[in-house]
Design a protein around this motif. Structure first.
Motif, PDB file in Angstrom:
ATOM      1  N   LYS A   1      12.658 -26.671 -18.164  1.00  0.00           N
ATOM      2  CA  LYS A   1      12.435 -27.254 -19.543  1.00  0.00           C
ATOM      3  C   LYS A   1      11.927 -28.270 -19.611  1.00  0.00           C
ATOM      4  O   LYS A   1      11.115 -28.669 -20.682  1.00  0.00           O
ATOM      5  N   GLU A   2      12.288 -29.237 -18.881  1.00  0.00           N
ATOM      6  CA  GLU A   2      11.678 -30.706 -18.939  1.00  0.00           C
ATOM      7  C   GLU A   2      10.691 -30.842 -18.138  1.00  0.00           C
ATOM      8  O   GLU A   2      10.110 -32.133 -17.845  1.00  0.00           O
ATOM      9  N   ASN A   3       9.815 -29.634 -17.784  1.00  0.00           N
ATOM     10  CA  ASN A   3       8.701 -29.873 -17.035  1.00  0.00           C
ATOM     11  C   ASN A   3       8.655 -30.648 -15.793  1.00  0.00           C
ATOM     12  O   ASN A   3       7.611 -31.262 -15.268  1.00  0.00           O
ATOM     13  N   GLN A   4       9.735 -30.462 -15.054  1.00  0.00           N
ATOM     14  CA  GLN A   4       9.984 -31.335 -13.920  1.00  0.00           C
ATOM     15  C   GLN A   4       9.129 -30.444 -12.636  1.00  0.00           C
ATOM     16  O   GLN A   4       9.029 -29.209 -12.717  1.00  0.00           O
ATOM     17  N   ASN A   5       8.724 -31.082 -11.786  1.00  0.00           N
ATOM     18  CA  ASN A   5       8.069 -30.724 -10.378  1.00  0.00           C
ATOM     19  C   ASN A   5       9.154 -30.293  -9.570  1.00  0.00           C
ATOM     20  O   ASN A   5       9.759 -31.145  -8.981  1.00  0.00           O
ATOM     21  N   LEU A   6       9.447 -28.880  -9.448  1.00  0.00           N
ATOM     22  CA  LEU A   6      10.756 -28.478  -9.096  1.00  0.00           C
ATOM     23  C   LEU A   6      10.349 -27.477  -7.798  1.00  0.00           C
ATOM     24  O   LEU A   6       9.987 -26.625  -7.884  1.00  0.00           O
ATOM     25  N   LYS A   7      11.225 -27.610  -6.760  1.00  0.00           N
ATOM     26  CA  LYS A   7      11.369 -27.028  -5.668  1.00  0.00           C
ATOM     27  C   LYS A   7      13.077 -26.319  -5.771  1.00  0.00           C
ATOM     28  O   LYS A   7      13.894 -26.967  -6.024  1.00  0.00           O
ATOM     29  N   VAL A   8      13.005 -24.874  -5.293  1.00  0.00           N
ATOM     30  CA  VAL A   8      14.356 -24.267  -5.298  1.00  0.00           C
ATOM     31  C   VAL A   8      14.440 -23.715  -3.941  1.00  0.00           C
ATOM     32  O   VAL A   8      13.734 -22.949  -3.457  1.00  0.00           O
ATOM     33  N   LEU A   9      15.357 -24.454  -3.081  1.00  0.00           N
ATOM     34  CA  LEU A   9      15.709 -23.647  -1.726  1.00  0.00           C
ATOM     35  C   LEU A   9      16.353 -22.402  -1.867  1.00  0.00           C
ATOM     36  O   LEU A   9      17.179 -22.221  -2.687  1.00  0.00           O
ATOM     37  N   ILE A  10      16.049 -21.240  -0.977  1.00  0.00           N
ATOM     38  CA  ILE A  10      16.459 -20.089  -1.281  1.00  0.00           C
ATOM     39  C   ILE A  10      16.545 -19.234  -0.144  1.00  0.00           C
ATOM     40  O   ILE A  10      15.675 -19.309   0.766  1.00  0.00           O
ATOM     41  N   ARG A  11      17.360 -18.485   0.018  1.00  0.00           N
ATOM     42  CA  ARG A  11      17.527 -17.720   1.606  1.00  0.00           C
ATOM     43  C   ARG A  11      17.109 -16.365   1.294  1.00  0.00           C
ATOM     44  O   ARG A  11      16.367 -15.801   2.156  1.00  0.00           O
ATOM     45  N   ASP A  12      17.522 -15.886   0.056  1.00  0.00           N
ATOM     46  CA  ASP A  12      17.391 -14.161  -0.148  1.00  0.00           C
ATOM     47  C   ASP A  12      16.386 -14.285  -1.352  1.00  0.00           C
ATOM     48  O   ASP A  12      16.862 -14.696  -2.631  1.00  0.00           O
TER      49      ASP A  12
ATOM     50  N   PHE B   1       9.721 -19.575 -15.519  1.00  0.00           N
ATOM     51  CA  PHE B   1      10.237 -19.053 -14.141  1.00  0.00           C
ATOM     52  C   PHE B   1       8.972 -19.231 -13.167  1.00  0.00           C
ATOM     53  O   PHE B   1       9.148 -19.705 -12.067  1.00  0.00           O
ATOM     54  N   ASN B   2       7.798 -19.220 -13.769  1.00  0.00           N
ATOM     55  CA  ASN B   2       6.576 -19.238 -12.803  1.00  0.00           C
ATOM     56  C   ASN B   2       6.203 -20.584 -12.266  1.00  0.00           C
ATOM     57  O   ASN B   2       5.551 -20.784 -11.283  1.00  0.00           O
ATOM     58  N   SER B   3       7.286 -21.529 -13.095  1.00  0.00           N
ATOM     59  CA  SER B   3       6.646 -23.008 -12.872  1.00  0.00           C
ATOM     60  C   SER B   3       7.476 -23.467 -11.472  1.00  0.00           C
ATOM     61  O   SER B   3       7.146 -24.682 -11.216  1.00  0.00           O
ATOM     62  N   ILE B   4       8.441 -22.670 -11.172  1.00  0.00           N
ATOM     63  CA  ILE B   4       9.267 -23.001  -9.969  1.00  0.00           C
ATOM     64  C   ILE B   4       8.508 -22.817  -8.636  1.00  0.00           C
ATOM     65  O   ILE B   4       7.739 -21.644  -8.409  1.00  0.00           O
ATOM     66  N   HIS B   5       8.787 -23.855  -7.864  1.00  0.00           N
ATOM     67  CA  HIS B   5       8.331 -23.756  -6.381  1.00  0.00           C
ATOM     68  C   HIS B   5       9.174 -23.025  -5.260  1.00  0.00           C
ATOM     69  O   HIS B   5      10.469 -23.835  -5.106  1.00  0.00           O
ATOM     70  N   TRP B   6       9.363 -21.920  -4.891  1.00  0.00           N
ATOM     71  CA  TRP B   6      10.286 -21.428  -4.083  1.00  0.00           C
ATOM     72  C   TRP B   6      10.073 -21.877  -2.492  1.00  0.00           C
ATOM     73  O   TRP B   6       8.938 -21.700  -1.980  1.00  0.00           O
ATOM     74  N   VAL B   7      11.128 -22.304  -2.036  1.00  0.00           N
ATOM     75  CA  VAL B   7      10.951 -22.774  -0.626  1.00  0.00           C
ATOM     76  C   VAL B   7      12.246 -22.013   0.202  1.00  0.00           C
ATOM     77  O   VAL B   7      13.321 -22.137  -0.112  1.00  0.00           O
ATOM     78  N   LYS B   8      11.728 -21.083   1.137  1.00  0.00           N
ATOM     79  CA  LYS B   8      12.558 -20.438   1.966  1.00  0.00           C
ATOM     80  C   LYS B   8      13.191 -21.561   2.924  1.00  0.00           C
ATOM     81  O   LYS B   8      12.606 -22.298   3.732  1.00  0.00           O
ATOM     82  N   GLY B   9      14.603 -21.294   2.949  1.00  0.00           N
ATOM     83  CA  GLY B   9      15.358 -22.061   3.910  1.00  0.00           C
ATOM     84  C   GLY B   9      16.674 -22.136   3.644  1.00  0.00           C
ATOM     85  O   GLY B   9      17.232 -21.449   2.926  1.00  0.00           O
ATOM     86  N   ASP B  10      17.567 -22.900   4.630  1.00  0.00           N
ATOM     87  CA  ASP B  10      18.982 -22.893   4.427  1.00  0.00           C
ATOM     88  C   ASP B  10      19.657 -24.222   5.033  1.00  0.00           C
ATOM     89  O   ASP B  10      18.895 -24.727   6.011  1.00  0.00           O
ATOM     90  N   ILE B  11      20.633 -24.373   4.297  1.00  0.00           N
ATOM     91  CA  ILE B  11      21.098 -25.924   4.569  1.00  0.00           C
ATOM     92  C   ILE B  11      21.652 -26.090   5.993  1.00  0.00           C
ATOM     93  O   ILE B  11      21.845 -27.047   6.520  1.00  0.00           O
TER      94      ILE B  11
END
Length: 328
Positions: free
Chosen positions: A21-32, A55-65
């Motif tokens: 909502k703040e229009n941040q440049n955003l990545k989300v780490l995701i496994r599934d 929802f479409n503004s999110i950059h999804w990054v496949k990964g695991d901590i």
């Protein structure tokens, strides 16, 4: 660029919504990939008109901590990290996994953050790491029993503080029981599920509660401020489980919860140890059920003058979403 771990969990979805909502440049780490639906669900509730755009503004990054090789590309271009991912369990059988996810995963992120000169690192810990007297300055008492979950979160905090000693700017947040919508089979969703039973049994214990949106608002505000190397308790109100169930039960015109004694809880725990049942009442669970510790939010209030949602408003808002979800 911001990276969020645990973005599809209960709190994580609210943090992702706030940042989007703040229009941040955003990545989300995701496994599934299937867990993206958790975020979309929250976006629809709070932003029914432009949820798809957010929802479409999110950059999804496949990964695991736990996979440091997947974290390397995930941190490319990142300046801030919200580390929310972790395992929650009060079953001692999960001890090894708790340490692996909560401690090793945090260590991986801290080490890479130092290496890549990340500007600021937020770690979501838990009030489970706090010993009486309960404020964020409470010292860990090594002579007191702690659950494996609490120990793993405390050890993870030590990794974060070690990072701060090596030049990483950090913030540690210790939320109470987080009330939110979505992830209905876990966390606060379990409270709502219990509340619609024919009869509800409650213990005499109490704890600190807080709305997920409040936690998200606070940590984003802190991360955007010049505050560094501080730890905050984030709770709205301290309340008994009886109070919580009473609010929920009255809302659906059902009877008050039946309070059971601490003695009965401890007796049931002993029985589960000797009976051939898979559902054990561990010492950690018993302690959580009968705990009467209260938690102070004065440090965060004095720092940013934040006004929390009331416990009742938070409970009923999410309870109504739960009822709609269940088609009750």
């Amino acid at each position: 660029m911001i990276l969020v771990t645990g973005g599809t969990g209960l709190l994580g979805t609210y943090v992702v919504l706030k940042l989007a909502k703040e229009n941040q440049n955003l990545k989300v780490l995701i496994r599934d990939e299937n867990l993206k639906e958790n975020i979309l669900y929250i976006f629809k509730i709070y932003e029914p008109i432009n949820y798809q755009e957010l929802f479409n503004s999110i950059h999804w990054v496949k990964g695991d901590i736990l996979d440091i090789y997947s974290l390397e590309p995930a941190l490319e271009g990142v300046t801030k990290i919200y580390h929310i991912a972790g395992k929650i369990s009060f079953q001692e059988k999960d001890k090894k996994e708790l340490y692996k996810v909560n401690v090793e995963g945090t260590r991986n992120l801290v080490n890479l953050s130092i290496e890549k000169n990340i500007n600021k690192f937020c770690y979501i810990s838990s009030i489970a790491t706090l010993d009486p007297e309960i404020d964020q300055n409470s010292e860990w008492n090594f002579k007191t029993y702690h659950s494996s979950y609490a120990c793993s979160k405390f050890a993870a905090e030590m990794e974060v503080w070690r990072g701060s000693q090596e030049g990483l700017n950090v913030i540690i947040i210790c939320p109470g029981v987080i009330l939110g919508s979505g992830n209905w089979n876990r966390s606060s969703g379990m409270l709502f599920d219990m509340a619609i039973s024919n009869k509800v049994y409650s213990t005499k214990g109490l704890t600190g509660f807080v709305d997920a949106e409040d936690v998200a608002n606070i940590i984003v505000k802190l991360m955007e401020s010049d505050v560094i190397n501080e730890k905050y308790i984030v709770v709205s109100e301290n309340a008994s489980y009886k109070q919580v169930f009473s609010i929920l039960r009255r809302h659906i015109n059902q009877s008050e919860p039946i309070v059971i004694s601490n003695f009965l809880i401890k007796s049931l725990a002993l029985l589960t140890k000797v009976l051939p049942t898979q559902k054990k009442l561990s010492r950690s669970v018993v302690n959580a059920l009968i705990n009467t510790t209260t938690y102070s939010n004065q440090k965060i209030i004095s720092k940013i003058n934040y006004k929390f949602k009331s416990l009742e408003d938070s409970l009923l808002f999410h309870f109504n979403n739960f009822i709609k979800h269940k088609n009750l």
